[in-house]
Write an enzyme that holds these catalytic residues in place. Structure first.
Site, short mmCIF file in Angstrom:
data_model
loop_
_atom_site.label_atom_id
_atom_site.label_comp_id
_atom_site.label_asym_id
_atom_site.label_seq_id
_atom_site.Cartn_x
_atom_site.Cartn_y
_atom_site.Cartn_z
N ASP A 14 0.84 -1.34 -0.11
CA ASP A 14 -0.04 -0.05 0.06
C ASP A 14 0.90 1.45 0.08
O ASP A 14 0.52 2.39 -0.49
CB ASP A 14 -1.04 0.36 1.11
N HIS A 15 1.94 1.23 0.29
CA HIS A 15 2.84 2.26 0.78
C HIS A 15 3.73 3.02 -0.47
O HIS A 15 4.05 3.93 -0.65
CB HIS A 15 3.81 2.13 1.81
N ASP B 56 3.21 -0.58 11.67
CA ASP B 56 2.77 0.63 11.00
C ASP B 56 2.35 1.27 12.25
O ASP B 56 1.52 0.63 13.13
CB ASP B 56 1.91 0.55 9.89
N ARG C 19 -1.84 12.66 9.93
CA ARG C 19 -0.77 13.16 10.13
C ARG C 19 -0.30 14.38 9.39
O ARG C 19 -0.79 14.41 8.05
CB ARG C 19 0.50 12.14 10.23
N SER D 147 5.60 7.78 12.90
CA SER D 147 5.84 6.44 12.38
C SER D 147 6.28 5.59 12.86
O SER D 147 7.12 5.89 13.79
CB SER D 147 6.35 6.65 10.79
N ARG E 295 8.46 3.57 11.63
CA ARG E 295 9.52 3.02 10.67
C ARG E 295 10.88 2.89 11.67
O ARG E 295 11.26 3.65 12.36
CB ARG E 295 9.67 3.96 10.03
#
Length: 795
Positions: free
Chosen positions: A135-136, A200, A481, A676, A678
């Protein structure tokens, strides 16, 4: 290797001969209830039986202690209850829990590194149900079909790697075009009482189905996929008491926008937001998911709602009546205990709540829409609305789209089209297919909208914005965000977050000054036109159309499959283990950067164009801290190399220090690493020689990610000590040979004139996490323990 389905229309319309999904669930022996239509070997009834057994035992051990809903889920998923002998051994905010999640979910940008780490573990197959969601990496530009096909071609190497590694190691794979991870989880996998983790930060979206869903870094996901317990400090519980009922233009999004304004971006750190009260039953299941999703913006570990009739309806509407029936039978498991004392309490009267717009540059700057125009003028924010964007994982439910469609229909009948650019990002193929069938997509396009692919797109910076590259401007989104440069890379874009309904109304007005509850537009006949209150069905009356089948199931036997990574690839790179601690103190570390003010994971490791390197640690490290502001000169991506006194890009200085064998550190402000999940924001500093990050405070996920990669995550015992350190100082961490839980470390600060002074540094490492540091990373320690386990088994 998988094949992508051909698209039958510009919106992925099904055509004859193309496989479509149905809601039928595979027959299961003895009436057992599988986790999902895609999981045939794991059963909801086993989870509920285990929860009931463990909670009964816990009550006996803790003198009938009252539990919140979140605690019921967490504590019943403990790896063992053997060491629990009294209530005091489960202390919120103190006790570290070793948990056994039911599921792992990964999006494609974080799954690359997570699968790289899993591959390096040497294990043959994931131990729990796991999925990868593409999706990213789909960039938004011209529209759904063109953008999707372009991204499939551009990212083929990465998609092939994710597809083949999923097949090899037993994970499900959702192909590009499937939709956004959190929407797919809600539609297919989340269920009341489940504990899941996802790579995520918006994984808590599943809390809208009474699922305890927590965002983590990839290393945490690897632990669970490898069959090891997952560690979490027992969160505090913030109760959010809802009364009244939403009305007029107020939506579920406004609940969390209001709460963000109350608690701020760090008010939920180390805590779970648990909603309760009579107002809960007035919110749809997908509305509750929206609220839980954006709880990440206040730093919450997760958010959760109690199981209720709205959730039951959603489960039945998405083909999971058997799970709804089981949840009904075990309803006490999915409610908090009357008598439970929350650690703190927030109350929101939904009947008094007004529509909100939050921003710019931070999601906790909350404004009622009725007062927003005054704020715009007072602060000289751009009044012209350049783009309105709706969709994303936060607001792309059928109800959201139906309410927007009701406004578009009113405008169309008045002869109006949007004055600003207007984009729509469907959250999933199921949503896209359903709203196309029900005529919403045509309606959106008729009033001037561009329908984008079923993907994250602009929400995470995957937006090839063509109308404006630089300059001061305003955009309004229904995303979650809005940090500077997040959506379009432009630091002068003022991004405001609100509900899809308000975004839509503003797009027709063409200005952020418009208040749809009181202001008028001019229709095709020159008459005043005022929007009526938006309305949309909570669930589609014709049921959901699942659309194309975009799921790849893992084969039963994957022993003959292989995963190949080209050593010359610029997008993928196998990992080498980090070196273990050498047993010595860290002496005279240069400060790579003293970060001033807000420093999110977007500042530490930007997304957008850098997403293509998420599977290649060497290349993505070229974005290390390039968005952070240097306290020495007020500039971004400009720091001094102490060797020659000249200024260079941050990654260049880090590489120079690494080449010279110099370990370095970073000094940071409050809530460092918010945003995030990440883990690249931890992997990159470790890879380029970072040894310690010292801040006023950390965001939860980033602090854990740093620890996982063998970096010392430390905080000033006295916050004002941040101001005592100059970017040209050198830092030594003293006393590492006695590194113990709960005992501070010492920082010796050396000035350029050779003088020194000591500061006390706190940390939250427990004994196991200190072993991560000593081993060089959590993955190193896991491999060591796995090797010892194998040796003992063969002895």
């Amino acid at each position: 290797m998988y094949k992508f389905l051909k698209r039958g229309s510009k919106h992925l319309r099904s055509r004859a001969g193309t496989k479509r999904r149905t809601f039928s669930r595979s027959a299961v022996a003895n009436g057992r209830i599988p986790f999902s239509r895609y999981d045939k070997k794991h059963f909801v009834d086993d989870v509920y039986a285990h929860m009931a057994k463990n909670l009964k035992l816990l009550r006996e051990k803790t003198n009938n202690r009252y539990f919140s809903l979140a605690e019921k889920i967490l504590y019943s998923h403990l790896d063992t209850l053997d060491n629990i002998t009294a209530s005091g051994q489960l202390r919120r905010g103190e006790t570290f829990l070793n948990l056994r999640p039911d599921r792992v979910a990964m999006q494609d940008a974080t799954a690359q590194m997570a699968m790289m780490q899993f591959i390096s573990s040497g294990l043959p197959r994931v131990a729990v149900p796991s999925t990868i969601h593409c999706d990213h990496l789909i960039e938004a530009s011209r529209g759904s079909a063109e953008d999707l096909q372009k991204s499939i071609k551009l990212n083929k190497e990465v998609y092939d790697f994710l597809s083949s590694s999923a097949a090899k190691y037993g994970a499900g794979f959702w192909k590009p075009g499937s939709g956004i991870i959190h929407q797919i989880i809600l539609e297919n996998y989340a269920f009341p009482g489940a504990l899941m983790i996802g790579t995520d930060s918006h994984t808590p979206n599943a809390g809208g189905l009474a699922c305890c869903a927590i965002g983590v870094g990839g290393a945490d996901a690897v632990d669970v996929m490898a069959g090891f317990p997952w560690e979490l400090k027992s969160p505090k519980i913030i109760g959010v008491y809802l009364t009244g009922q939403l009305g007029q233009w107020t939506s579920p999004k406004d609940v969390i926008l209001k709460i963000a304004g109350i608690l701020t971006v760090k008010g939920g750190t180390g805590a779970i937001l648990e909603y309760f009260g009579p107002g809960v039953k007035t919110i749809s299941c997908t509305g509750m998911a929206t609220i839980c999703n954006m709880g990440a913006e206040i730093g919450a570990t997760t958010s959760i709602f109690p199981y209720n009739e709205r959730m039951s309806k959603y489960l039945r509407s998405t083909g999971r009546a058997d799970i709804a029936n089981a949840a009904d039978d075990f309803k006490d498991l999915h409610l908090y205990d009357i008598g439970f004392k929350f650690d703190s309490l927030v109350e929101v009267n939904l009947s008094e709540l007004k529509p909100h717009i939050n921003g710019p540059f931070t999601p906790d700057l909350a404004h009622p829409v009725s007062k927003f125009k005054d704020e715009v003028r007072k602060n000289n924010w751009p009044e012209l609305l350049t783009v309105g964007l709706i969709g994303s994982c936060t607001n792309s439910s059928y109800e959201d789209m139906a309410r927007v469609a009701s406004l578009c229909k009113q405008a169309q009948e008045a002869g109006l089209k949007v004055k600003s650019q207007f984009t729509v990002s469907p959250g999933s193929e199921q949503i896209r297919a359903t709203i196309e069938r029900d005529g919403f997509i045509k309606l959106f396009e008729d009033v001037g909208a561009t329908v984008l692919a079923n993907a994250c797109g602009p929400c995470i910076g995957q937006w090839n914005r063509e109308d404006l590259k630089q300059g001061k401007n305003s955009i309004v989104t229904s995303f979650n965000r809005n940090f500077a440069k997040r959506n379009d890379g432009n630091p002068d874009t003022h991004a405001f977050v609100t509900s899809p309904e308000v975004v839509t109304a503003l797009a027709f007005a063409g200005t952020v000054l418009f208040d749809p509850e009181v202001d008028y537009l001019i229709d095709k006949n020159g008459n005043r036109f005022k929007f009526k209150t938006p309305f949309g069905d909570e669930l589609p009356t014709k049921g959901y159309d699942l659309g194309e089948d975009t799921y790849q199931a893992p084969p039963e036997d994957s022993s003959n499959l292989s995963v190949v990574v080209d050593p010359k690839s610029e997008r993928l790179q196998l990992l080498e283990p980090f070196q273990p601690w050498d047993g010595k103190d860290l002496v005279d570390m240069p400060i790579l950067i003293k970060a001033q003010g807000k420093c999110t994971t977007d500042h530490i490791s930007m997304a957008g164009p850098w997403l293509k390197y998420r599977g290649h640690l060497e290349n993505i490290s070229n974005n290390l801290y390039i968005g952070a502001t240097n306290a020495e000169n007020g500039k971004q991506n400009s720091v001094k190399n102490i060797k020659d006194g000249k200024y260079y890009a941050v990654p260049d200085v880090a590489r120079a220090y690494k080449a010279n064998g110099l370990k370095w550190c970073v000094i940071g402000d409050s809530n460092f690493g918010e945003g995030s999940s990440r883990e690249h924001a931890a992997l990159e500093p470790r890879y380029l020689g970072g040894a310690a990050i010292i801040t006023k405070s950390f965001a939860r996920i980033h602090e854990t990610n740093l620890k996982k990669q063998g970096i010392l995550a430390l905080t000033f015992a006295v916050e004002d000590d941040y101001n005592k350190i100059s970017p040209t100082d050198k830092i030594s961490i003293i006393g590492l040979e006695n590194f113990k839980p709960g005992e501070p470390l010492t920082a010796r600060v050396k000035k350029t004139d050779g003088s020194t002074f000591d500061l006390k540094l706190n940390h939250s490492f427990n004994a196991n996490q200190i072993e991560w540091f000593k081993a060089g990373s959590a993955l190193n320690l896991m491999k060591k323990r796995q090797s010892e386990k194998t040796q003992n088994a063969s002895a």
